[in-house]
Design a protein around this motif. Structure first.
Motif, PDB file in Angstrom:
ATOM      1  N   GLU A   1      41.372   9.892 143.474  1.00  0.00           N
ATOM      2  CA  GLU A   1      41.395  10.909 144.895  1.00  0.00           C
ATOM      3  C   GLU A   1      40.027  10.728 145.183  1.00  0.00           C
ATOM      4  N   LEU A   2      38.817   9.941 144.332  1.00  0.00           N
ATOM      5  CA  LEU A   2      38.266  10.137 145.101  1.00  0.00           C
ATOM      6  C   LEU A   2      37.365   8.979 146.532  1.00  0.00           C
ATOM      7  N   ILE A   3      38.160   7.680 146.194  1.00  0.00           N
ATOM      8  CA  ILE A   3      38.600   6.533 147.381  1.00  0.00           C
ATOM      9  C   ILE A   3      39.292   7.679 148.169  1.00  0.00           C
TER      10      ILE A   3
ATOM     11  N   ARG B   1      31.822  17.601 137.398  1.00  0.00           N
ATOM     12  CA  ARG B   1      30.209  18.288 137.144  1.00  0.00           C
ATOM     13  C   ARG B   1      29.937  18.556 138.773  1.00  0.00           C
ATOM     14  N   ALA B   2      30.587  17.318 139.741  1.00  0.00           N
ATOM     15  CA  ALA B   2      29.669  17.290 141.305  1.00  0.00           C
ATOM     16  C   ALA B   2      30.695  17.059 141.495  1.00  0.00           C
ATOM     17  N   LYS B   3      30.283  17.854 143.459  1.00  0.00           N
ATOM     18  CA  LYS B   3      31.552  17.845 144.311  1.00  0.00           C
ATOM     19  C   LYS B   3      31.217  16.701 145.090  1.00  0.00           C
ATOM     20  N   LEU B   4      32.428  15.873 145.871  1.00  0.00           N
ATOM     21  CA  LEU B   4      31.972  15.031 147.070  1.00  0.00           C
ATOM     22  C   LEU B   4      30.653  15.162 147.881  1.00  0.00           C
ATOM     23  N   ASP B   5      30.564  16.417 147.995  1.00  0.00           N
ATOM     24  CA  ASP B   5      29.470  16.070 149.060  1.00  0.00           C
ATOM     25  C   ASP B   5      28.377  16.116 148.710  1.00  0.00           C
ATOM     26  N   GLU B   6      28.359  16.547 147.131  1.00  0.00           N
ATOM     27  CA  GLU B   6      26.985  16.519 146.170  1.00  0.00           C
ATOM     28  C   GLU B   6      26.011  15.697 145.859  1.00  0.00           C
ATOM     29  N   ILE B   7      27.135  14.385 145.613  1.00  0.00           N
ATOM     30  CA  ILE B   7      27.425  12.417 145.482  1.00  0.00           C
ATOM     31  C   ILE B   7      26.609  11.996 146.490  1.00  0.00           C
ATOM     32  N   ILE B   8      27.259  12.506 147.841  1.00  0.00           N
ATOM     33  CA  ILE B   8      27.294  11.311 148.420  1.00  0.00           C
ATOM     34  C   ILE B   8      25.571  11.394 149.318  1.00  0.00           C
ATOM     35  N   ILE B   9      24.950  10.666 149.797  1.00  0.00           N
ATOM     36  CA  ILE B   9      23.642  10.910 150.084  1.00  0.00           C
ATOM     37  C   ILE B   9      23.156   9.725 151.548  1.00  0.00           C
ATOM     38  N   LYS B  10      22.600  10.674 152.284  1.00  0.00           N
ATOM     39  CA  LYS B  10      22.427  10.712 153.422  1.00  0.00           C
ATOM     40  C   LYS B  10      21.158   9.536 153.771  1.00  0.00           C
TER      41      LYS B  10
ATOM     42  N   MET C   1      40.179  -3.202 142.227  1.00  0.00           N
ATOM     43  CA  MET C   1      41.403  -3.611 142.733  1.00  0.00           C
ATOM     44  C   MET C   1      42.441  -2.884 143.540  1.00  0.00           C
ATOM     45  N   ASN C   2      43.067  -2.284 142.644  1.00  0.00           N
ATOM     46  CA  ASN C   2      44.091  -1.543 143.194  1.00  0.00           C
ATOM     47  C   ASN C   2      44.065  -0.554 144.839  1.00  0.00           C
ATOM     48  N   TYR C   3      42.673  -0.596 145.147  1.00  0.00           N
ATOM     49  CA  TYR C   3      42.297   0.680 146.077  1.00  0.00           C
ATOM     50  C   TYR C   3      41.811   0.108 146.952  1.00  0.00           C
ATOM     51  N   ALA C   4      41.270  -1.133 146.672  1.00  0.00           N
ATOM     52  CA  ALA C   4      41.146  -1.963 147.993  1.00  0.00           C
ATOM     53  C   ALA C   4      42.142  -2.833 148.838  1.00  0.00           C
TER      54      ALA C   4
END
Length: 807
Positions: free
Chosen positions: A702-704, A664-673, A731-734
């Motif tokens: 995909e997000l990570i 329901r949102a793209k990556l750029d929409e959820i990134i807060i500057k 932890m699999n992505y860390a």
């Protein structure tokens, strides 16, 4: 990683380290306890140990006196019974004996002294001043006195004194009978009196006199007391302090020990106790001899009068009638009459003795010491044996009753045997009386015949023969009684005491308080009490208290330590030069070192339970990377309970991770500057109904991956590992997992279980972060640097509001 350790052992080890760490507390507390011990030993009431040794005679001593075959002396052997050593010890410390001793000592009033620094209404510090009191209390014998309460006497001068006392439920004791006559619910007396004047109220009346012991300087700073004693309670006090034991199984040596509050009182008591015991046993041993002598003395008195009368009559007859000799025929008749008279007198005496024995037995058959027949002139071995057996059984019965053995089956058997013996003895005496009476009748008939023949003789010679016959008869009886009295006196004189003093009573010094033991106990208490508090607190609290606790539970490396700071200084973004910021800079450097050689770096932050500073750590760690000119993004992956750290940012209406994962949102929409150029944020967003399903979705991967391509560091804030499995999925992505613990907050068992679980799952690049460490333990190496001397001066951003989202 080592296997999970036993939590109890971990807590004990941690507590032991704390005890060593706070050694100065133990030292101070120990010194304090030793000071208390010093004052306790100095002012506490003293008790003294007194000892003595005596040999108790338990065997028959009379057989060694060379008595031969004499019936009278052998009669005493029947009466002297072998004593039981344990019974003698019991008697020596029996209440009746001690009561007699206490009465003889006349200690109805006790005197005490104490330092005035001790409160009057306590028993602590009282010292018995027996025979050293400066006053004498003279009770009014016509009045009962209040027992068991202390009268405080303050000597004002040599003429006057102040007295006060009070108590509840006080016993009133009559000193004439030593009995309690009543009780008074409330007793009180107070006033100033002259020495020698009567001090009286409704329940007390006495006078107080000064004696020669009074020295003003000796009793300065001292409180004086006296107390009227209930003798029965006093007797119990002596009995409880008296201990008597044997030297060995075969020995009759008794060791006497007495613990008492006054040395002189103890010596007087032991001397009087031993003296009274010896006197009582000596009187008991001479009881038979005294009774025999009394009986013989009465008979001698009666016969002496008859003998004197006969002698005077014979002298008068010879003088007045001129008759000096008796012819042959008269002499022959006289001799026969004299022979039968002697026989009749002997039989009559035996009959009288049997009659006396019958009366005596009827009166004293239950006595411990029955007069043996031989002592009365009866040579009857059978009766002697029966009397001896009855005496033995009566003695054994009384011993058992004295030892409270009323339920002993042996006692019932003894009672039956005693009753049977009484019947046999009574029948034996009755049979002897009948036999003796018959013999007496026969002798009387024969004497009547001789007297008729004697009546035919000339009157003067007959009268002279009659007087001479009575004289010789009484003379023979008198001589026999004198011999028996001498023999009885020999027996009495040959009696020896039943006890011999080996070691006279002597003092063994102060028994309590034992200074060495008291100092040792107080010293141990000074160590044990604070140590127990530390250990108990550690066991009860059961939380991580130091890095050492962590090291005992796991060998996972510690990446850094975060100091405990005030809430307003929690963000490095606002206080970039604070000690907190420096701790995170050091943590950042360590993590960069651990991640060296990797192109993209994902750091996952988790903890055991909520409240350990996981989100606080994640945000400040991201800020520290941003300050180092590294592009960093903080991703809030706690989809169940979003962090409060971001509450200072205006993020309402901005979608988060959950919106991205459900497309329901793209990556750029959820990134807060933010205002910090290198710091971006992604909040958790709305709480989804199925967080586990979303985290398992490929969109998470995909997000990570997308974030790794855009940023130098990706910081993932996850739910607590000890409660949820969400963090393990991530932890699999860390590239590195940072596990946060908080000192004084994290529970050891939960932390230990989590560490063990992570060990089994073989999670790579796992490091610990210690939160809540004391600031002094982190910055002590740099405390001399100006950088840390004035945080307010160096905190250029102090008071700055949280950064806002870039427009």
């Amino acid at each position: 990683m080592n296997e999970s350790k036993d939590i109890l052992a971990i807590n004990l080890a941690s507590a032991f380290r704390d005890v060593l760490r706070y050694w100065y507390v133990l030292a101070l507390f120990s010194v304090l306890m030793l000071v208390i011990a010093f004052f306790y030993v100095k002012y506490a009431s003293k008790s003294y140990q007194l000892t003595s040794s005596i040999v108790l005679q338990t065997e028959n001593k009379n057989g060694a006196m060379g008595r031969g075959n004499n019936d009278l002396l052998r009669a005493f052997d029947f009466m002297v019974q072998d004593k039981n050593f344990n019974n003698e010890i019991f008697y020596l410390q029996s209440l009746p004996l001690i009561l007699d001793v206490v009465k003889d000592m006349d200690i109805r009033i006790s005197y005490y002294m104490r330092d005035q620094i001790i409160p009057q209404k306590t028993d602590f510090g009282l010292q018995d001043i027996y025979k050293n009191a400066p006053i004498i209390v003279v009770p009014d014998e016509g009045n009962s006195q209040p027992a068991g309460i202390r009268f405080h006497v303050d000597i004002l001068n040599e003429n006057r004194f102040f007295i006060t006392a009070e108590g509840q439920n006080v016993e009133l004791v009559d000193f004439n009978t030593d009995r309690v006559t009543g009780r008074v619910s409330n007793f009180e007396i107070s006033g100033i009196y002259n020495f020698g004047a009567t001090v009286a109220n409704e329940h007390a009346s006495f006078r107080i006199l000064l004696n020669s012991n009074y020295r003003p300087e000796k009793f300065r700073g001292k409180d004086l007391f006296f107390e009227f004693n209930n003798l029965n309670r006093k007797v119990w006090a002596f009995k409880n302090g008296l201990k008597i034991s044997a030297q060995g199984n075969e020995s009759t040596l008794a060791h006497i020990r007495l613990q008492i509050s006054n040395n002189v009182l103890g010596l007087d008591f032991l001397n009087k106790l031993i003296e009274t015991y010896i006197e009582r046993n000596f009187e008991e041993a001479n009881l038979l001899a005294n009774k025999t002598i009394e009986h013989i003395e009465r008979q001698l008195g009666e016969i002496s009068e008859d003998l004197s009368l006969s002698e005077r009559q014979m002298q008068n007859l010879r003088l007045t009638r001129g008759v000096m000799n008796i012819d042959d025929k008269s002499q022959n008749v006289y001799s026969q009459i004299q022979t039968f008279e002697n026989r009749k007198a002997e039989v009559q005496r035996r009959f009288n003795h049997f009659k006396q024995m019958e009366d005596y037995f009827g009166q004293f058959k239950d006595s411990l010491r029955i007069l043996a027949p031989s002592a009365l002139g009866l040579n009857d071995p059978v009766l002697n044996g029966l009397i001896n057996e009855l005496t033995t059984l009566n003695t054994e019965k009384q011993r058992m009753l004295g030892q409270d053995q009323t339920r002993n089956p042996r006692l019932a058997t003894i009672n039956i045997r005693i009753e049977n013996l009484k019947e046999v003895i009574a029948e034996n005496i009755d049979f002897s009386l009948k036999t003796t009476r018959s013999e007496l009748n026969e002798l009387s008939d024969r004497l009547d015949e001789l007297n008729r023949e004697f009546a035919l003789l000339p009157g003067t010679q007959r009268e002279l023969l009659d007087i001479e016959r009575r004289f010789k008869l009484n003379d023979a009886v008198y001589t026999n009684l004198l011999e028996r009295r001498i023999q009885a006196q020999i027996v009495k004189a040959s009696s020896l005491p039943d006890a011999k003093i080996i070691e006279p009573p002597r003092s063994g010094g102060v028994a309590a308080p034992n200074a060495i033991i008291i100092y040792a106990l107080f010293l141990v208490a000074g160590i044990v009490v604070p140590s127990g508090y530390i250990v108990g607190k550690k066991l009860i609290v059961n939380r991580l208290a130091s890095k050492e606790d962590i090291g005992i539970i796991t060998n996972v490396g510690i990446a850094g330590s975060i100091p405990s700071v005030p809430a307003k200084e929690k963000l490095v973004l606002n206080y970039p030069k604070s000690s907190l910021a420096e701790a995170f800079y050091m943590l950042r450097s360590n993590l960069v070192y651990y991640l060296r050689g990797q192109n993209s770096k994902v750091i996952l932050v988790t903890s055991t339970i909520p409240g350990e500073g996981k989100s606080f750590t994640a945000f400040n760690l991201a800020t520290s990377f941003a300050f180092a000119n590294s592009k960093c993004i903080l991703v809030e992956f706690d989809l169940r309970k979003p962090s409060e750290v971001m509450s200072g940012f205006e993020l309402d209406g901005i979608p988060g991770v959950s919106s991205y994962l459900i497309n329901r949102a793209k990556l750029d929409e959820i990134i807060i500057k933010t205002d910090e150029p290198n710091l971006d944020l992604i909040q958790a967003g709305r709480i989804p109904p199925n967080p586990i399903a979303l985290l398992s979705d490929p969109k998470t991967h995909e997000l990570i991956e997308e974030l790794k391509s855009r940023y130098d560091f990706v910081i993932i804030d996850t739910p607590p590992y000890g409660l949820l499995t969400d963090s393990f999925l991530l932890m699999n992505y860390a590239d590195l997992t940072l596990y946060v613990t908080r000192l004084g907050y994290t529970k050891k068992n939960a932390f230990s279980n989590s560490m063990e679980d992570l060990r089994k799952k073989n999670v790579p690049n796992l490091y610990l972060l210690v939160n809540g460490e004391k600031e002094s333990k982190i910055t002590y190496g740099y405390k001399n640097y100006p950088y840390f001397k004035n945080k307010k001066q160096n905190n250029k951003n102090a008071g700055k509001r949280p950064a806002k989202v870039s427009s």
